[in-house]
Scaffold this active site. Structure first.
Site, PDB file in Angstrom:
ATOM      1  N   CYS A   1       0.833  -1.188   0.000  1.00  0.00           N
ATOM      2  CA  CYS A   1       0.000   0.000   0.000  1.00  0.00           C
ATOM      3  C   CYS A   1       0.871   1.242   0.000  1.00  0.00           C
ATOM      4  CB  CYS A   1      -0.902   0.012   1.248  1.00  0.00           C
ATOM      5  SG  CYS A   1      -1.860  -1.503   1.491  1.00  0.00           S
TER       6      CYS A   1
ATOM      7  N   SER B   1       9.909 -12.691  -6.738  1.00  0.00           N
ATOM      8  CA  SER B   1      11.099 -12.309  -7.500  1.00  0.00           C
ATOM      9  C   SER B   1      12.335 -12.964  -6.894  1.00  0.00           C
ATOM     10  CB  SER B   1      11.266 -10.788  -7.515  1.00  0.00           C
ATOM     11  OG  SER B   1      11.829 -10.337  -6.293  1.00  0.00           O
ATOM     12  N   GLY B   2      13.455 -12.882  -7.611  1.00  0.00           N
ATOM     13  CA  GLY B   2      14.712 -13.454  -7.139  1.00  0.00           C
ATOM     14  C   GLY B   2      15.679 -12.431  -6.587  1.00  0.00           C
TER      15      GLY B   2
END
Length: 616
Positions: free
Chosen positions: A2, A363-364
């Protein structure tokens, strides 16, 4: 995920709503504003919600618990179910299934120590009615942003600096921040582009006492500095333990009440996350990659290979210069501080199109820093051989090499002039006194340098520590947060689970790095799930063809925005030298796209923000 806002300053409700609307892309599902009267004046909280956990309106913010605490919160607490179970046994009642309510109850039970329980990415502020103070914190690795301004009149905070900037006539642009940006591609913590606004540091908490208007911050967590606990098991046992921990980190980050996917570049890090997510999912995982048509920039076939092997529902996002240009033109609106990591553009493209399918993406990010994956770590081996030459002989050789127009010769010259391996590593991150820059202050005068300048760990571990505290925090986290939130997409990185980072720090260097084999332990875990042959290729970054675009499709943009007249208005540079570099780039003599991109971004930001704001 947010956007949060709060202040003790006497803004009107309409002004606060406009401040929230400025960054509504962070949370378009619901906007909330609430004001509280206290014995020390008014307090105003605002929140833009991107609904991820407990989609019901009962979890909207600002959130109140027992009328004792009021809360605004950005991020996710991944272990909130475990904490809620403990608190329930202690007699706490919950009316939602959200992590927001767990933060509030944990604060009532544990006070300011509650933050040590939270495994997640977060920035939050609590108004404690009884104690008449604000208590806030930022996650350990700094994934979520937190800006604040202190003044004699009061306190203001926000997820992005543009919310503080609106209706604020006290701000001045920082000359020091511009110098830092020109060197580091971003403005390092705790500074911001404005002198009066600061960023809360990673792993820090704070209190703001309403009566005395006093602010105090402190570190509640740090990486293992200067020494780390040592893992005592074998390499085989470490491989099992790390895989179990990573699996747990992935599964915790798959908790969501909205569709979820995985960014898949086809490299080691994202492929491992995709493999563990696929193993733990009850249906086909959606994966996403970006494709550029220019030679040398299309690696989508590697991601497709991995996706086919794992059986994911794979989506390839094709991009050309026209879509890239539209993002470049609006870049400063979303990043709202100068930021020159060019991979931000493909990151935005990836987020823009991923959002069409899912609201959360794994994600990595974070693996290279924790497990020693960057090219520059392997260069340390090569640099060591230079130090066998006595400094008295290296120094004159260095001066000759620095005179060469060849950038590789200049880089070797910097190495030869360094007195020790620490400064060799620093020059691989940031080369001071580039010919196009005006004379700068000491570029190495920053407190994070202590993570490199000691002898309690080897150079590889110290270099990784420095990157965790600088490059990851100042660059990677900023890039990912702004790129994904620009399109109301939440990115989660299992490698940034603090337990994974702590374990990585405890491992012997040879478990993570061997000459010719970086991220050794991660690769050996990955090869259990995906064939090693898929990754027998050089490591590549997440780039885009700006070098080519600047010479062709975006040439007019560059020459117009960076005309000699406009260059004269950019502080900290030598306009004539820059103009020459641009000409060399256009004539294909040298590749200066990084300088061009850095100055395009700064020029755009100053045009949009600096017309009536002084620089000091």
């Amino acid at each position: 995920m947010c956007g949060i806002y709060g202040t003790t300053l006497p803004y009107t409700k309409e002004q606060i709503q406009q401040k929230l609307q400025r960054t509504q892309f962070r949370g378009p599902d619901q906007m909330g504003v609430q004001s509280f009267d206290s014995q020390n004046g008014g307090i105003h909280f605002g929140h833009n919600r991107l609904s991820i956990i407990d989609l019901d309106a009962r979890s909207n913010q600002p959130f109140s618990y027992e009328e004792q605490v009021h809360l605004v919160f950005n991020g996710e607490i991944y272990n909130f179910k475990e904490i809620r179970a403990i608190l329930s046994n202690k007699g706490y009642a919950f009316r939602t299934t959200s992590d927001t309510e767990v933060i509030a109850a944990a604060y009532l039970e544990y006070g300011q120590d509650c933050v040590r329980l939270f495994n997640g990415m977060f920035a939050f502020v609590i108004y404690d009615v009884k104690k008449q103070l604000l208590f806030g914190a930022k996650d350990r690795l700094g994934q979520k942003p937190f800006y604040y301004q202190l003044s004699p009149q009061g306190f203001e905070f926000a997820s992005q600096i543009s919310s503080i900037q609106l209706f604020n006539e006290q701000l001045s642009i920082s000359q020091e921040a511009i110098e830092q940006y020109l060197g580091w591609n971003s403005v390092p913590l705790p500074n911001s582009i404005f002198n009066e606004v600061k960023k809360l540091e990673d792993g820090h908490a704070f209190t703001y006492t309403l009566g005395s208007k006093s602010f105090k911050s402190w570190a509640y967590w740090d990486i293992a500095y200067p020494t780390a606990p040592q893992y005592s098991g074998t390499y085989e046992q470490a491989t099992k333990d790390l895989e179990n921990l990573l699996t747990d980190a992935v599964l915790h980050r798959m908790i969501a009440d909205v569709p979820l996917g995985v960014f898949l570049s086809g490299g080691v890090d994202s492929s491992l996350i995709a493999a563990l997510a696929s193993k733990g999912a009850d249906k086909r995982v959606k994966t996403f990659s970006v494709k550029f048509n220019e030679d040398g920039f299309d690696e989508s076939q590697y991601a497709q290979k991995v996706a086919n092997h794992l059986g994911t529902d794979h989506h390839v996002i094709e991009c050309d210069y026209r879509e890239g240009l539209s993002l470049i033109e609006n870049f400063s609106y979303y990043y709202d501080e100068p930021f020159a990591d060019a991979s931000a553009i493909p990151s935005m493209l990836l987020a823009k199109h991923t959002k069409k399918e899912v609201t959360v993406a794994l994600s990595g990010d974070g693996a290279d820093e924790a497990f020693l994956g960057y090219h520059r770590y392997s260069r340390i081996d090569k640099m060591k051989s230079y130090f066998k030459i006595p400094y008295i002989f290296r120094k004159p050789i260095s001066e000759l090499l620095k005179l060469s127009p060849n950038s590789r010769h200049k880089a070797i010259g910097e190495v030869f002039s360094s007195k020790n391996e620490n400064f060799v590593y620093l020059t691989s991150l940031f080369r001071p006194n580039e010919i196009w820059l005006e004379e700068q202050k000491d570029p190495y005068n920053f407190k994070e340098l202590r993570y490199l300048m000691h002898n309690k760990k080897d150079i590889y571990e110290r270099a990784g520590d420095l990157d965790l505290k600088t490059y990851l925090s100042w660059d990677i986290n900023t890039k990912v947060d702004r790129a994904t939130m620009a399109y109301s997409l939440e990115a989660r990185s299992p490698f940034l689970d603090y337990r994974v980072v702590e374990m990585a720090q405890s491992l012997p260097t040879e478990f993570k790095y061997q000459p010719g084999k970086q991220k050794r332990i991660l690769k050996d875990i990955l090869y259990k799930h995906v064939p090693q042959a898929y990754f027998d290729r050089p490591k590549s970054g997440f780039g885009m063809p700006l070098e080519v675009w600047f010479r062709k499709d975006l040439k007019d943009l560059v020459l117009t925005e960076l005309s000699i007249q406009n260059l004269n208005e950019i502080p900290g540079i030598r306009p004539k030298v820059v103009s020459k570099l641009i000409q060399e780039h256009m004539e294909c003599k040298w590749n200066h796209y990084t300088v061009i991109w850095k100055l395009l971004v700064l020029r755009q930001w100053l045009t949009n923000n600096g017309k009536s704001i002084s620089i000091s």
